[in-house]
Design a protein around this motif. Sequence first.
Motif, PDB file in Angstrom:
ATOM      1  N   ASP A 154      37.389  44.189  37.442  1.00 29.36           N
ATOM      2  CA  ASP A 154      36.712  44.785  38.548  1.00 29.36           C
ATOM      3  C   ASP A 154      37.188  44.617  39.907  1.00 29.36           C
ATOM      4  O   ASP A 154      37.447  45.456  40.670  1.00 29.36           O
ATOM      5  CB  ASP A 154      35.114  44.752  38.641  1.00 29.36           C
ATOM      6  CG  ASP A 154      34.238  45.322  37.474  1.00 29.36           C
ATOM      7  OD1 ASP A 154      34.927  46.096  36.769  1.00 29.36           O
ATOM      8  OD2 ASP A 154      33.399  44.977  37.045  1.00 29.36           O
ATOM      9  N   LEU A 155      37.440  43.366  40.149  1.00 30.36           N
ATOM     10  CA  LEU A 155      37.828  42.872  41.394  1.00 30.36           C
ATOM     11  C   LEU A 155      39.217  43.355  41.612  1.00 30.36           C
ATOM     12  O   LEU A 155      39.619  43.747  42.732  1.00 30.36           O
ATOM     13  CB  LEU A 155      37.835  41.168  41.501  1.00 30.36           C
ATOM     14  CG  LEU A 155      38.412  40.731  42.763  1.00 30.36           C
ATOM     15  CD1 LEU A 155      37.369  40.717  43.846  1.00 30.36           C
ATOM     16  CD2 LEU A 155      39.049  39.293  42.395  1.00 30.36           C
ATOM     17  N   CYS A 156      40.162  43.051  40.773  1.00 30.63           N
ATOM     18  CA  CYS A 156      41.469  43.434  40.761  1.00 30.63           C
ATOM     19  C   CYS A 156      41.651  45.002  40.941  1.00 30.63           C
ATOM     20  O   CYS A 156      42.332  45.416  42.163  1.00 30.63           O
ATOM     21  CB  CYS A 156      42.359  43.195  39.527  1.00 30.63           C
ATOM     22  SG  CYS A 156      42.598  41.358  39.325  1.00 30.63           S
ATOM     23  N   ARG A 157      40.726  45.775  40.333  1.00 37.07           N
ATOM     24  CA  ARG A 157      40.909  47.361  40.703  1.00 37.07           C
ATOM     25  C   ARG A 157      40.559  47.678  42.159  1.00 37.07           C
ATOM     26  O   ARG A 157      41.051  48.361  42.703  1.00 37.07           O
ATOM     27  CB  ARG A 157      39.959  47.949  39.575  1.00 37.07           C
ATOM     28  CG  ARG A 157      40.507  48.150  38.105  1.00 37.07           C
ATOM     29  CD  ARG A 157      39.386  48.887  37.463  1.00 37.07           C
ATOM     30  NE  ARG A 157      39.770  48.755  36.101  1.00 37.07           N
ATOM     31  CZ  ARG A 157      39.006  48.971  34.925  1.00 37.07           C
ATOM     32  NH1 ARG A 157      37.825  48.957  35.155  1.00 37.07           N
ATOM     33  NH2 ARG A 157      39.461  48.797  33.664  1.00 37.07           N
ATOM     34  N   ALA A 158      39.315  47.013  42.544  1.00 38.85           N
ATOM     35  CA  ALA A 158      39.037  47.547  43.932  1.00 38.85           C
ATOM     36  C   ALA A 158      39.964  46.908  44.916  1.00 38.85           C
ATOM     37  O   ALA A 158      40.241  47.617  45.818  1.00 38.85           O
ATOM     38  CB  ALA A 158      37.719  46.660  44.132  1.00 38.85           C
ATOM     39  N   CYS A 203      42.339  34.571  55.539  1.00 42.44           N
ATOM     40  CA  CYS A 203      42.623  36.155  55.467  1.00 42.44           C
ATOM     41  C   CYS A 203      41.349  36.732  54.848  1.00 42.44           C
ATOM     42  O   CYS A 203      40.368  36.131  54.764  1.00 42.44           O
ATOM     43  CB  CYS A 203      43.623  36.237  54.590  1.00 42.44           C
ATOM     44  SG  CYS A 203      43.369  35.785  52.702  1.00 42.44           S
ATOM     45  N   ASP A 204      41.628  37.968  54.529  1.00 42.97           N
ATOM     46  CA  ASP A 204      40.372  38.737  54.186  1.00 42.97           C
ATOM     47  C   ASP A 204      40.331  38.393  52.494  1.00 42.97           C
ATOM     48  O   ASP A 204      41.106  38.477  51.844  1.00 42.97           O
ATOM     49  CB  ASP A 204      40.526  40.194  54.337  1.00 42.97           C
ATOM     50  CG  ASP A 204      39.096  40.986  54.239  1.00 42.97           C
ATOM     51  OD1 ASP A 204      38.602  41.014  55.185  1.00 42.97           O
ATOM     52  OD2 ASP A 204      38.785  41.356  53.081  1.00 42.97           O
ATOM     53  N   ALA A 205      38.921  38.205  52.148  1.00 45.01           N
ATOM     54  CA  ALA A 205      38.687  37.954  50.662  1.00 45.01           C
ATOM     55  C   ALA A 205      39.108  38.965  49.826  1.00 45.01           C
ATOM     56  O   ALA A 205      39.561  38.673  48.731  1.00 45.01           O
ATOM     57  CB  ALA A 205      37.203  37.917  50.595  1.00 45.01           C
ATOM     58  N   SER A 206      39.329  40.164  50.167  1.00 45.29           N
ATOM     59  CA  SER A 206      39.759  41.311  49.445  1.00 45.29           C
ATOM     60  C   SER A 206      41.288  41.159  49.227  1.00 45.29           C
ATOM     61  O   SER A 206      41.806  41.877  48.528  1.00 45.29           O
ATOM     62  CB  SER A 206      39.567  42.605  50.144  1.00 45.29           C
ATOM     63  OG  SER A 206      40.398  42.742  51.166  1.00 45.29           O
ATOM     64  N   GLU A 207      41.919  40.321  49.791  1.00 44.83           N
ATOM     65  CA  GLU A 207      43.504  40.119  49.587  1.00 44.83           C
ATOM     66  C   GLU A 207      43.696  39.050  48.594  1.00 44.83           C
ATOM     67  O   GLU A 207      44.709  38.606  48.154  1.00 44.83           O
ATOM     68  CB  GLU A 207      44.073  39.855  50.868  1.00 44.83           C
ATOM     69  CG  GLU A 207      43.973  40.918  51.972  1.00 44.83           C
ATOM     70  CD  GLU A 207      44.597  40.487  53.143  1.00 44.83           C
ATOM     71  OE1 GLU A 207      45.815  41.275  53.479  1.00 44.83           O
ATOM     72  OE2 GLU A 207      44.387  39.701  53.875  1.00 44.83           O
ATOM     73  N   ILE A 208      42.670  38.697  47.958  1.00 40.83           N
ATOM     74  CA  ILE A 208      42.795  37.697  46.900  1.00 40.83           C
ATOM     75  C   ILE A 208      42.454  38.186  45.539  1.00 40.83           C
ATOM     76  O   ILE A 208      41.421  38.761  45.048  1.00 40.83           O
ATOM     77  CB  ILE A 208      41.669  36.518  47.039  1.00 40.83           C
ATOM     78  CG1 ILE A 208      41.721  35.932  48.347  1.00 40.83           C
ATOM     79  CG2 ILE A 208      41.750  35.342  46.090  1.00 40.83           C
ATOM     80  CD1 ILE A 208      42.981  35.506  48.902  1.00 40.83           C
ATOM     81  N   PHE A 209      43.300  37.822  44.784  1.00 41.79           N
ATOM     82  CA  PHE A 209      43.147  38.685  43.217  1.00 41.79           C
ATOM     83  C   PHE A 209      42.932  37.445  42.198  1.00 41.79           C
ATOM     84  O   PHE A 209      43.446  36.251  42.280  1.00 41.79           O
ATOM     85  CB  PHE A 209      44.737  39.205  42.705  1.00 41.79           C
ATOM     86  CG  PHE A 209      44.842  40.459  43.464  1.00 41.79           C
ATOM     87  CD1 PHE A 209      45.090  40.488  44.963  1.00 41.79           C
ATOM     88  CD2 PHE A 209      44.640  41.745  43.027  1.00 41.79           C
ATOM     89  CE1 PHE A 209      45.108  41.560  45.747  1.00 41.79           C
ATOM     90  CE2 PHE A 209      44.773  42.976  43.394  1.00 41.79           C
ATOM     91  CZ  PHE A 209      45.164  42.873  44.799  1.00 41.79           C
ATOM     92  N   VAL A 210      42.071  37.456  41.313  1.00 45.60           N
ATOM     93  CA  VAL A 210      41.693  36.567  40.431  1.00 45.60           C
ATOM     94  C   VAL A 210      41.671  37.090  38.896  1.00 45.60           C
ATOM     95  O   VAL A 210      41.248  38.337  38.646  1.00 45.60           O
ATOM     96  CB  VAL A 210      40.382  36.122  40.325  1.00 45.60           C
ATOM     97  CG1 VAL A 210      39.632  35.048  39.816  1.00 45.60           C
ATOM     98  CG2 VAL A 210      40.012  35.582  42.182  1.00 45.60           C
ATOM     99  N   SER A 211      41.922  36.272  37.946  1.00 45.13           N
ATOM    100  CA  SER A 211      42.073  36.519  36.363  1.00 45.13           C
ATOM    101  C   SER A 211      41.717  35.473  35.742  1.00 45.13           C
ATOM    102  O   SER A 211      41.681  34.266  36.241  1.00 45.13           O
ATOM    103  CB  SER A 211      43.242  36.823  35.938  1.00 45.13           C
ATOM    104  OG  SER A 211      44.006  37.928  36.753  1.00 45.13           O
ATOM    105  N   SER A 212      40.681  35.608  34.550  1.00 38.15           N
ATOM    106  CA  SER A 212      40.359  34.607  33.847  1.00 38.15           C
ATOM    107  C   SER A 212      40.642  34.782  32.363  1.00 38.15           C
ATOM    108  O   SER A 212      40.525  36.093  32.002  1.00 38.15           O
ATOM    109  CB  SER A 212      38.916  34.265  34.155  1.00 38.15           C
ATOM    110  OG  SER A 212      38.679  33.752  35.525  1.00 38.15           O
TER     111      SER A 212
END
Lengths: 407, 407
Positions: A63-67, A109-118
């Motif tokens: 969801d985060l990566c898509r956003a 930086c802005d939190a929206s520039e961080i990508f996370v996978s698990s």
Amino acid sequence: MLVKSPLAKPFPIMPEIAGATPRVARAGYKDWGRCDLSYIALDEGTTVAGVTTQNICCSAEVDLCRANLAHGRARALVVNAGNSNAFTGQRGKDAVDAITAQVAGHLNCDASEIFVSSTGVIGVPLPIDKAQSGLRAVFDAAPCSWEDVTHTIGTTDTFAKGATASAMVDGRKVQLVGIIKGSGMIAPDMATMLGYIFTDAAVDAAFLQQMLSASNKTSFSCITVDSDTSTSDTVLAFATGKAGNTPLTSYDDAGADAFAAALNDICRQLAHLVVRDGEGAQKFIEINVSGAANDDSARRIGLAIANSPLVKTAIAGEDANWGRVVMAVGKAGEPANRDSLSISFGATQVARNGLAVAGYDEAPVAQHLKQNEIQIGVDLGIGAGRATVWTCDLTHGYISINADYRS
Amino acid sequence: MLVKSPLAKPFPIMPEIAGATPRVARAGYKDWGRCDLSYIALDEGTTVAGVTTQNICCSAEVDLCRANLAHGRARALVVNAGNSNAFTGQRGKDAVDAITAQVAGHLNCDASEIFVSSTGVIGVPLPIDKAQSGLRAVFDAAPCSWEDVTHTIGTTDTFAKGATASAMVDGRKVQLVGIIKGSGMIAPDMATMLGYIFTDAAVDAAFLQQMLSASNKTSFSCITVDSDTSTSDTVLAFATGKAGNTPLTSYDDAGADAFAAALNDICRQLAHLVVRDGEGAQKFIEINVSGAANDDSARRIGLAIANSPLVKTAIAGEDANWGRVVMAVGKAGEPANRDSLSISFGATQVARNGLAVAGYDEAPVAQHLKQNEIQIGVDLGIGAGRATVWTCDLTHGYISINADYRS
């Protein structure tokens, strides 16, 4: 420990990518001694593109990566191994938010520039405290190699999987490196597994997305290990722009075709490596479908063959039981005509126009099946659609790995 | 020899069906000592209904059954085991025509009233001479039991599978018996395997077809062993009319509901028996899906779970890895909402509304998974659609059977 796949390839020599700095640390998501948290810092100006799973029960990370892909800017990638954090509700989302906030604070930086996978078991919330202490450790760690990162993102993988390519763009040589993990729950519907590509080329985010989506269609979307589509599949491509070329914005730009070919090449290599590390795999199987109603139909027929347990076990047994390919074509739900169907194994035509070839000699087919790289050719004889699909065989190893993976 | 499935049921005591006379003989389709040709003579006036595979590469036998079902009359059924005669072109059709001509000559009836099935390896024409000498032998054989027929139609089956039911129609007790073979290549799209039902009731052919199609939807179409749909799947129901009831022509007739319930019951029993003899099966798995957008959607979600190699291997390993059920729901391509999804194993709720239940205790689930009959419940929470699907686990036995089945 899992035995290394007999189809493994050595990890290639991978260049550094200016503007992308990898580090790894141990968060301790599982009770193991290995590193399980990867962190790649990306310089300002990095663009990003991505494709993610179509599984409806996708993780908070997906969801985060898509956003975040919407704006196409990236400053860091964090990958957790040992826990997929999928199907964990608000607690899962909270864990992802804590990670992006901590990294954004560190990088200012802005939190929206961080990508996370698990990646790992489904249904267990990612422990926030372990993620936070892991991040503190990784910020202080020395930069590491791409191979170190590849080992750190793996779960049931038996070897580190990476690929590299380069292209001349705007008079400058640009480098691409890609790493990937995955060996089970592999049946990409749109993307698959966790795969990351880094390049020092300057590429507009929208155009990077366009090229990645195109490459995905003939690489990750054309492989299957077990027909099961993961809840966490993600492929991201990051372009740092440090090569200094004029940013690529469309296929009309000089060098765009060369870059697209390099990206295609790297996606294909990574997809093949996943199949080569398919759980329990002993054979790498290429299925070439031609003469179908259209290319999409050809791909679906190829995947029906590649997902058939009976075809996969026949190959595992080195049994020239080509009738099972006939069965798989017929059940695919795609346009086909039994009486124009032709099949080959390796260089040997076994059936033509609806029945076995006259004087069919099984010996060369049996010989081909003893190899560990198998080709199956299927011609539908009804159109011009074609596709190539890759899979592995289904062996006792798959059962052993999956009947007690979590325990 | 294959070891008998641990899920086997004893063959039931089956009544004779007036007007249907079974015999078996040895045609020698394979190099084995057992009988492999079954012949059931049917008295004049017998009606027939059937459902057949949707596999496009279906056998000449399936083509024949479909054509002959149009008029709904039957005088005999012939079943060959050891060779499916599928994907054999004109030679396959010639073999079927030779069989129907020979039987029609013997019975002095029209060749279109003879039904034929064949099961076994795909791609090898059925040897006409063996069929002809086998038929000569079977015409002279003494009538045999339904259990003898069931052994004769089997291939990789490890036990004989039969079911029986009765109903009161028009003041008379009517009997139904059913036999079935099949344990691999089981993923019925419309019908499956070779299954035969015989009754002494008088039933109009069109109404028999209507009832059989309805029963099929919740029985054969709701089971899967390995997701592979056979080229030869056929279920036929024969009604000899010898019970002397006024022929049933619609659900409005007295006794029609009772007969339909008996037919339903026998189809369900036969379908379950196939799963119980699934190749390598150690566990019988029932999947109840509720809260789906509609019943068809519920069935497709159930089958996505039932066909998932990761779910099936988890059950084989007695591993309460319910995240794999989440994954399978999400990949099904059907309407679903991650955050309203609930899952249970046996009597234990494990997840509710998108995450594990509070205080989830794995102990009762682990206990349930040690049984050999497993229930999985899935509630989508978005509608009123429901379905029940049955499958078996995926074990080393499946690999062993299929990596050297033909050799």
